[in-house]
Enzyme design. Structure first.
Site: not given
Length: 425
Positions: A82, A161, A168, A183, A187
């Site tokens: 990621h 989320d 947010r 967050s 995931k």
């Protein structure tokens, strides 16, 4: 339980109990906690922070709000990467096939671009026929057949989320490191991968502008991974200048194919190989084939072609090309000492490569190609950047974004951080 009591506890600096966290996240997802109450709680978290135990439990509560994928039917270990996002960050495109060619399975759920940072799905959707939305059964079939899949997350994955992220965004609480970390990790853990490598970007074109903030985020996410049984490591990487030469959608796909063919920009190759080695090591595959070899011998390209075709795309089809082009030339001779990633990213966005709102379309052919990078010698009048758009009216505002983004010194050298700044494990 009562939302006001939870808000007051965090407002006053107390550590939330597991029961309070579980209730708050679940009740908010069900609509029983009002938006203004969750806004107040998010602001209290931003101001007062969270302990490791709180962040881990908050992440678990968000995972528990939806489904959790699992890949036990596969005959190879799973590993994923990621990135926190940057300018020219097309690393997923050559990385997933390269790691799959080394024997791992790479189930990657990716996102779309917003603002100056690009999105992997937008890039891949520039390939004719390629589709981002796959069912879990389709993902499994692609993984079995190719070893790698890159697609959009379904609506059932961490719905808490998705709801909290939108809140947010409009309440000034995006910057909270506990909320950013939970967050991302909710995931990725719900995605079901056994190992995870994080590419945490640092610099003007990144969300984290300083190495200190980036390191705090990396350490928080690595701890969450450890607490949830996912082997996790993070690299802090430079995003003060664009990654590679291409910034956009189709232009980044073309550059990624160059890397898969054994060429491409040195920085893209370096980061692809470094992250690939980390992914294989995290998956317990230290003795596997090296990703650098997979790029050199064509096996990564073979996986790419099969992966794109398995998702409906034609890997050999011509990519979209913008209708209009404009060249920005060097105003003087010397050494290019600065090419600001943020300025280039905003310019590409204004050319049509990105979007201001999630529902906006993107132009697949729009973008920028850099002909020089910091440290290169340039001559007055030579092309520095080629800008591409479908409408010439987009060029003036894109050029405005580039004002001050380019610096050339008569002599001297660019003061650049290394591409890979640090490692957190």
């Amino acid at each position: 339980m009562d939302a006001i009591d939870v808000i007051r506890a965090k407002r006053d600096g107390a550590e939330l109990t597991p029961a309070q966290i579980d209730w708050a996240v679940a009740a908010y997802t069900r609509g029983e906690v009002a938006e203004e109450q969750m806004s107040a709680l998010a602001m209290a978290i931003l101001l007062n922070g969270m302990s490791r135990a709180e962040v881990s439990r908050w992440t678990q509560a968000m995972i528990d709000s939806g489904e959790r994928m699992e890949w036990s039917a596969l005959d190879r270990p799973t590993t994923d990467k990621h990135s926190t996002g940057g300018v020219g960050d097309k690393i997923t495109l050559p990385l997933a096939p390269a790691v799959a060619a080394c024997g791992a399975a790479v189930p990657q759920l990716s996102g779309r671009g917003l603002g100056h940072t690009g999105g992997t799905l937008d890039k891949l959707e520039s390939i004719p026929g390629w589709r981002a939305s796959l069912s879990t059964a389709e993902m499994l079939a692609v993984l079995r057949g190719t070893g790698a899949v890159v697609c959009a997350a379904g609506g059932g994955l961490a719905p808490a989320d998705r709801k909290l992220y939108a809140l947010r965004d409009v309440t000034g609480t995006v910057e909270s490191i506990p909320l950013i970390a939970s967050s991302i990790m909710s995931k990725k853990i719900a995605e079901g991968t056994g190992a995870l490598v994080l590419d945490v970007k640092v610099g003007s074109g990144a969300f984290m502008k300083t190495a200190g903030d980036a390191r705090e985020l990396a350490e928080t996410m690595v701890a969450i991974g450890a607490d949830h049984g996912v082997r996790t490591v993070a690299l802090l990487t430079a995003m003060d200048r664009p990654l590679g030469n291409a910034v956009g959608n189709a232009v980044e796909v073309a550059e990624s194919v160059e890397v898969l063919a054994g060429g491409g920009p040195a920085d893209v190759v370096e980061l692809t190989v470094a992250l690939g080695r980390e992914m294989l090591a995290a998956a317990g595959m230290e003795g596997a084939k090296d990703p650098a070899d997979a790029l050199r011998d064509g096996s990564a390209m073979d996986v790419w072609n099969r992966m794109i075709a398995a998702q409906g795309g034609d890997p050999r089809a011509p990519l979209p090309v913008a209708r209009e082009a404009h060249e920005l030339t060097a105003p003087s001779s010397g050494v290019l000492t600065r090419l600001d990633a943020f300025g280039v990213g905003v310019a590409a966005w204004r050319l049509g490569a990105g979007r201001a709102r999630k529902e906006d379309p993107v132009s697949f052919g729009a973008g920028i190609v850099c002909h020089a990078k910091p440290g290169d010698k340039v001559v007055a009048g030579q092309p520095l950047l080629s800008l591409y758009a479908d409408d010439v009216a987009r060029f003036p505002r894109a050029l405005e974004a580039l004002e001050g983004a380019v610096e050339i010194a008569e002599d001297g050298a660019a003061d650049l951080p290394p591409l890979i700044i640090d490692r957190v494990s």
